[in-house]
Motif scaffolding. Structure first.
Motif: not given
Length: 233
Positions: A1-24
């Protein structure tokens, strides 16, 4: 995670968290096996309700023949914590339009809220709609896809607990809490630990007297008050 607030950065930052969604989402095999709901019904529920715990409660109450009023009230209580989260994050979008705020709040989840709190530590306490929209939309689509896949696998996986899927979200939040504590230098680590301990003890006690989601809401409010009291002036 870096200081970028672009759409592309949002896509990259959220990837690790969605693994929890997959489990549930895959835990929907339980729903598929017990409620006999169609894949389409589960998909529509994921797209419209978009709340994991609430969806399981709704299905169980429908099967039990509960009145619509009780289902609506239960869903509201389960998701009432989102009011606090939305109020907390809204301050970073004061300059944005009402439409932007409604769109952001409509898809905000526990995971994207926690992700946003971590992102603030990297951006000088700033957020942008484009970044959060990216995180919210990816999480939304992954959740819908995961629940559908879970239903399709319903007859193949009879006990998702044996794969540790029931611990997926818990593990994800532990990781997010750890990242928040080690990156947030605005507050001493000891203060953060005291707040975490206070909320954990409060939750343990409140669970004896209130339903889980009500206890969570009260513990959160108490934790906020305790945090303000112990924070250095």
């Amino acid at each position: 995670m870096d200081s970028s607030l672009t759409f592309k950065s949002g896509l990259k930052d959220v990837v690790p968290t969605v693994f929890g969604y997959v489990g549930v989402g895959l835990a929907m095999v339980i729903v598929a096996n017990t409620s006999h709901l169609s894949v389409l019904a589960v998909l529509l529920m994921s797209l419209i309700v978009y709340a994991g715990s609430a969806q399981f409660i709704i299905i169980s109450m429908v099967l039990a023949g509960s009145p619509v009023s009780a289902i609506v009230l239960s869903t509201f209580l389960i998701n009432s914590r989102m009011i606090l989260m939305s109020l907390s994050i809204a301050q970073y979008f004061k300059k944005d339009s009402l439409g932007q705020n409604i769109a952001l709040g409509s898809l905000l989840t526990d995971e994207t809220f926690a992700l946003s709190m971590n992102k603030l530590n990297q951006t000088g306490q700033k957020l942008r709609p484009t970044w959060l929209h990216a995180a919210n939309v990816v999480a939304y689509l992954v959740w819908a896809a995961a629940t559908v896949v879970g239903c399709l696998l319903g007859n193949l996986i009879t006990d998702p607990d044996q794969f540790g899927l029931d611990f997926a979200v818990v593990g994800m939040f532990i990781g997010l809490l750890y990242l928040q504590m080690i990156t947030d230098r605005s507050k001493p680590l000891l203060t953060q630990l005291w707040v975490v301990l206070f909320v954990a003890v409060a939750m343990y006690i409140l669970m004896r007297f209130f339903p889980g989601n009500v206890a969570l809401l009260i513990a959160t409010l108490l934790g906020c008050g305790f945090g303000m009291a112990v924070s250095p002036k």
